[in-house]
Design a protein around this motif. Structure first.
Motif, PDB file in Angstrom:
ATOM      1  N   SER A   1      15.619   6.133 -14.059  1.00 31.40           N
ATOM      2  CA  SER A   1      14.281   6.588 -14.429  1.00 31.40           C
ATOM      3  C   SER A   1      14.319   7.246 -15.800  1.00 31.40           C
ATOM      4  CB  SER A   1      13.754   7.573 -13.377  1.00 31.40           C
ATOM      5  OG  SER A   1      12.506   8.082 -13.772  1.00 31.40           O
ATOM      6  N   SER A   2      13.332   6.897 -16.629  1.00 31.39           N
ATOM      7  CA  SER A   2      13.255   7.488 -17.964  1.00 31.39           C
ATOM      8  C   SER A   2      12.681   8.886 -17.909  1.00 31.39           C
ATOM      9  CB  SER A   2      12.393   6.599 -18.870  1.00 31.39           C
ATOM     10  OG  SER A   2      11.092   6.461 -18.311  1.00 31.39           O
ATOM     11  N   SER A   3      12.106   9.267 -16.790  1.00 31.87           N
ATOM     12  CA  SER A   3      11.506  10.580 -16.652  1.00 31.87           C
ATOM     13  C   SER A   3      12.079  11.273 -15.442  1.00 31.87           C
ATOM     14  CB  SER A   3       9.980  10.453 -16.528  1.00 31.87           C
ATOM     15  OG  SER A   3       9.404  11.711 -16.248  1.00 31.87           O
ATOM     16  N   SER A   4      12.167  12.600 -15.502  1.00 30.34           N
ATOM     17  CA  SER A   4      12.693  13.368 -14.380  1.00 30.34           C
ATOM     18  C   SER A   4      11.647  13.582 -13.302  1.00 30.34           C
ATOM     19  CB  SER A   4      13.200  14.732 -14.874  1.00 30.34           C
ATOM     20  OG  SER A   4      12.142  15.451 -15.499  1.00 30.34           O
ATOM     21  N   LYS A   5      10.417  13.150 -13.539  1.00 23.64           N
ATOM     22  CA  LYS A   5       9.352  13.323 -12.559  1.00 23.64           C
ATOM     23  C   LYS A   5       9.598  12.409 -11.369  1.00 23.64           C
ATOM     24  CE  LYS A   5       4.338  13.162 -12.085  1.00 23.64           C
ATOM     25  NZ  LYS A   5       3.060  12.875 -12.764  1.00 23.64           N
ATOM     26  N   PRO A   6       9.601  12.934 -10.137  1.00 24.91           N
ATOM     27  CA  PRO A   6       9.893  12.100  -8.978  1.00 24.91           C
ATOM     28  C   PRO A   6       8.787  11.093  -8.703  1.00 24.91           C
ATOM     29  CG  PRO A   6       9.166  14.278  -8.293  1.00 24.91           C
ATOM     30  CD  PRO A   6       9.339  14.333  -9.777  1.00 24.91           C
ATOM     31  N   ILE A   7       9.194   9.956  -8.121  1.00 18.15           N
ATOM     32  CA  ILE A   7       8.239   8.918  -7.744  1.00 18.15           C
ATOM     33  C   ILE A   7       7.781   9.195  -6.321  1.00 18.15           C
ATOM     34  CG2 ILE A   7       7.902   6.444  -7.461  1.00 18.15           C
ATOM     35  CD1 ILE A   7      10.136   6.006  -9.445  1.00 18.15           C
ATOM     36  N   LEU A   8       6.482   9.364  -6.129  1.00 15.36           N
ATOM     37  CA  LEU A   8       5.972   9.759  -4.825  1.00 15.36           C
ATOM     38  C   LEU A   8       5.203   8.643  -4.136  1.00 15.36           C
ATOM     39  CD1 LEU A   8       4.698  13.344  -5.726  1.00 15.36           C
ATOM     40  CD2 LEU A   8       6.914  12.681  -4.784  1.00 15.36           C
ATOM     41  N   SER A   9       5.078   7.479  -4.729  1.00 16.10           N
ATOM     42  CA  SER A   9       4.320   6.395  -4.133  1.00 16.10           C
ATOM     43  C   SER A   9       5.158   5.125  -4.105  1.00 16.10           C
ATOM     44  CB  SER A   9       3.033   6.161  -4.923  1.00 16.10           C
ATOM     45  OG  SER A   9       3.343   5.801  -6.253  1.00 16.10           O
ATOM     46  N   VAL A  10       4.702   4.168  -3.277  1.00 10.51           N
ATOM     47  CA  VAL A  10       5.379   2.883  -3.198  1.00 10.51           C
ATOM     48  C   VAL A  10       5.143   2.116  -4.486  1.00 10.51           C
ATOM     49  CG1 VAL A  10       5.487   0.706  -1.958  1.00 10.51           C
ATOM     50  CG2 VAL A  10       5.153   2.830  -0.711  1.00 10.51           C
ATOM     51  N   SER A  11       6.197   1.561  -5.028  1.00 12.32           N
ATOM     52  CA  SER A  11       6.098   0.849  -6.289  1.00 12.32           C
ATOM     53  C   SER A  11       6.471  -0.610  -6.090  1.00 12.32           C
ATOM     54  CB  SER A  11       7.025   1.480  -7.343  1.00 12.32           C
ATOM     55  OG  SER A  11       8.366   1.418  -6.908  1.00 12.32           O
ATOM     56  N   SER A  12       6.165  -1.418  -7.074  1.00 12.23           N
ATOM     57  CA  SER A  12       6.499  -2.834  -7.056  1.00 12.23           C
ATOM     58  C   SER A  12       7.620  -3.077  -8.052  1.00 12.23           C
ATOM     59  CB  SER A  12       5.274  -3.681  -7.409  1.00 12.23           C
ATOM     60  OG  SER A  12       5.627  -5.044  -7.508  1.00 12.23           O
ATOM     61  N   GLN A  13       8.629  -3.838  -7.615  1.00 15.86           N
ATOM     62  CA  GLN A  13       9.772  -4.120  -8.473  1.00 15.86           C
ATOM     63  C   GLN A  13       9.796  -5.595  -8.829  1.00 15.86           C
ATOM     64  OE1 GLN A  13      13.499  -2.678  -7.171  1.00 15.86           O
ATOM     65  NE2 GLN A  13      12.837  -0.568  -7.015  1.00 15.86           N
ATOM     66  N   LEU A  14       9.837  -5.894 -10.102  1.00 17.79           N
ATOM     67  CA  LEU A  14       9.864  -7.262 -10.594  1.00 17.79           C
ATOM     68  C   LEU A  14      11.291  -7.620 -10.978  1.00 17.79           C
ATOM     69  CD1 LEU A  14       8.302  -9.791 -11.423  1.00 17.79           C
ATOM     70  CD2 LEU A  14       8.010  -8.775 -13.683  1.00 17.79           C
ATOM     71  N   SER A  15      11.829  -8.649 -10.344  1.00 23.77           N
ATOM     72  CA  SER A  15      13.197  -9.084 -10.611  1.00 23.77           C
ATOM     73  C   SER A  15      13.182 -10.557 -10.988  1.00 23.77           C
ATOM     74  CB  SER A  15      14.090  -8.870  -9.386  1.00 23.77           C
ATOM     75  OG  SER A  15      14.101  -7.511  -9.013  1.00 23.77           O
ATOM     76  N   THR A  16      13.909 -10.890 -12.030  1.00 22.70           N
ATOM     77  CA  THR A  16      14.013 -12.268 -12.475  1.00 22.70           C
ATOM     78  C   THR A  16      15.233 -12.915 -11.823  1.00 22.70           C
ATOM     79  OG1 THR A  16      13.007 -11.694 -14.594  1.00 22.70           O
ATOM     80  CG2 THR A  16      14.196 -13.785 -14.461  1.00 22.70           C
ATOM     81  N   LEU A  17      15.042 -14.067 -11.194  1.00 23.37           N
ATOM     82  CA  LEU A  17      16.110 -14.757 -10.467  1.00 23.37           C
ATOM     83  C   LEU A  17      16.345 -16.125 -11.091  1.00 23.37           C
ATOM     84  CD1 LEU A  17      14.946 -14.029  -6.807  1.00 23.37           C
ATOM     85  CD2 LEU A  17      16.512 -12.670  -8.213  1.00 23.37           C
ATOM     86  N   PRO A  18      17.602 -16.547 -11.213  1.00 25.39           N
ATOM     87  CA  PRO A  18      17.886 -17.885 -11.746  1.00 25.39           C
ATOM     88  C   PRO A  18      17.646 -18.966 -10.694  1.00 25.39           C
ATOM     89  CG  PRO A  18      19.925 -16.776 -11.184  1.00 25.39           C
ATOM     90  CD  PRO A  18      18.824 -15.772 -10.944  1.00 25.39           C
ATOM     91  N   ILE A  19      17.163 -20.106 -11.146  1.00 26.09           N
ATOM     92  CA  ILE A  19      16.982 -21.262 -10.262  1.00 26.09           C
ATOM     93  C   ILE A  19      18.080 -22.267 -10.573  1.00 26.09           C
ATOM     94  CG2 ILE A  19      15.445 -23.116  -9.546  1.00 26.09           C
ATOM     95  CD1 ILE A  19      13.100 -21.451 -10.389  1.00 26.09           C
ATOM     96  N   LEU A  20      18.847 -22.636  -9.552  1.00 20.57           N
ATOM     97  CA  LEU A  20      19.953 -23.576  -9.706  1.00 20.57           C
ATOM     98  C   LEU A  20      19.594 -24.898  -9.037  1.00 20.57           C
ATOM     99  CD1 LEU A  20      22.998 -21.249  -8.867  1.00 20.57           C
ATOM    100  CD2 LEU A  20      21.925 -21.648 -11.087  1.00 20.57           C
ATOM    101  N   SER A  21      20.106 -25.967  -9.617  1.00 17.69           N
ATOM    102  CA  SER A  21      19.950 -27.276  -9.000  1.00 17.69           C
ATOM    103  C   SER A  21      21.015 -27.463  -7.929  1.00 17.69           C
ATOM    104  CB  SER A  21      20.054 -28.375 -10.066  1.00 17.69           C
ATOM    105  OG  SER A  21      21.355 -28.378 -10.637  1.00 17.69           O
ATOM    106  N   PHE A  22      20.962 -28.574  -7.224  1.00 24.40           N
ATOM    107  CA  PHE A  22      21.945 -28.840  -6.177  1.00 24.40           C
ATOM    108  C   PHE A  22      23.341 -28.977  -6.766  1.00 24.40           C
ATOM    109  CE2 PHE A  22      24.223 -31.743  -3.252  1.00 24.40           C
ATOM    110  CZ  PHE A  22      24.181 -30.954  -2.100  1.00 24.40           C
ATOM    111  N   THR A  23      23.435 -29.389  -8.035  1.00 24.41           N
ATOM    112  CA  THR A  23      24.729 -29.546  -8.687  1.00 24.41           C
ATOM    113  C   THR A  23      25.252 -28.249  -9.288  1.00 24.41           C
ATOM    114  OG1 THR A  23      23.629 -30.227 -10.729  1.00 24.41           O
ATOM    115  CG2 THR A  23      24.284 -31.961  -9.171  1.00 24.41           C
ATOM    116  N   GLY A  24      24.450 -27.175  -9.246  1.00 23.22           N
ATOM    117  CA  GLY A  24      24.904 -25.887  -9.740  1.00 23.22           C
ATOM    118  C   GLY A  24      24.453 -25.551 -11.140  1.00 23.22           C
TER     119      GLY A  24
END
Length: 280
Positions: free
Chosen positions: A34-57
């Motif tokens: 966290s960039s801030s010391s202020k605590p998070i008090l609510s539910v948040s959404s997390q965005l994660s980037t995932l790689p897509i692989l073909s059957f051959t890798g």
């Protein structure tokens, strides 16, 4: 991988530890950036980037996983409560013993009161004798406990968000296996960068018969569908493999745009109830 301010790490989590500096279990981690010391008090959404692989890798693209997740201050408690609820609801509660009044026999005094040199015995059903009743023994009971639907859904989405670091997306490979063959599936795991000896969980919308038969002889591999998705298998795996259709399902089911109960939710709850009744 791009994440938001607070990131849950799947492998080095302190969700179940009281001290953040204590030794962490192998399948959970919690690290705060966290960039801030202020605590998070609510539910948040997390965005994660995932790689897509073909059957051959080969990497053929990227997708995102945008799920609700509990803040670091409460993530440990939410996930712990959900996993305890799942495990306790699987207890059948059929253990039973006979009390003194339920043991057969004992109507006649075993031997005379006096002149035997032994202690006085009024009945052979006494708990003090072998074959007698049991004092305060177990009786059939219901061990199930309740958890709110939103709380359980938040626990699953938090666990999935924490697994994002070790999650890959593979293009639909259901038609790639012309016949069941475990060797071909192991080779596919290696092409995707997965160790067959590690615990891997595949989450697919539908598991074809050839894929199921090709993977069921691999000891550490679990093949799940949305109906069988559970928190324990998410926490107990080293790698998580998704398909593009599964990513869309998770974003709709556990993301910010989820609106409420659907027919799929009712079907999943019915399947979970059947599993709880049929497992020990």
């Amino acid at each position: 991988m791009a994440t938001s301010a607070a990131t849950l790490s799947f492998f080095s989590s302190s969700l179940f530890l009281s001290s953040p500096t204590a030794k962490l279990p192998p399948f959970l981690s919690l690290s705060s950036k966290s960039s801030s010391s202020k605590p998070i008090l609510s539910v948040s959404s997390q965005l994660s980037t995932l790689p897509i692989l073909s059957f051959t890798g080969e990497k053929v693209g990227e997708t995102y996983l945008d799920l609700k997740s509990a803040p670091p201050e409460t993530a440990r408690a939410v996930v712990h409560r959900a996993i305890i609820t799942d495990l306790q609801n699987k207890r059948r509660g059929t253990a039973s013993t006979l009390t003194r009044s339920e043991v057969r026999g004992g109507g006649k005094k075993p031997y005379p009161q006096k002149k035997t040199g032994s202690a006085r015995r009024g009945s052979s059903r006494t708990p003090l004798r072998p074959g007698g009743g049991v004092i305060f023994g177990p009786k059939p009971r219901d061990w199930s406990i309740k958890i709110n639907k939103k709380e359980k859904r938040l626990a699953i989405s938090t666990a999935l968000s924490s697994a994002a670091e070790n999650t890959i997306v593979v293009e639909d490979f259901g038609d790639k296996f012309e016949k069941p063959k475990t060797k071909d599936f192991i080779e596919a795991l290696k092409r995707w960068g997965l160790d067959p000896k590690q615990k891997s969980m595949f989450l697919m919308m539908d598991v074809p018969e050839n894929v199921d038969k090709s993977s069921r002889n691999i000891g550490g591999l679990r093949m799940l569908t949305p109906r069988t998705l559970n928190l324990f298998d998410i926490l107990n795996c080293d790698n998580l493999v998704l398909t593009p259709d599964t990513v869309d399902y998770l974003n709709g089911r556990y993301g910010e745009e989820y609106e409420g109960e659907t027919e799929d939710d009712e079907e999943e709850e019915g399947a979970e109830d059947q599993n709880d009744d049929g497992t020990q």
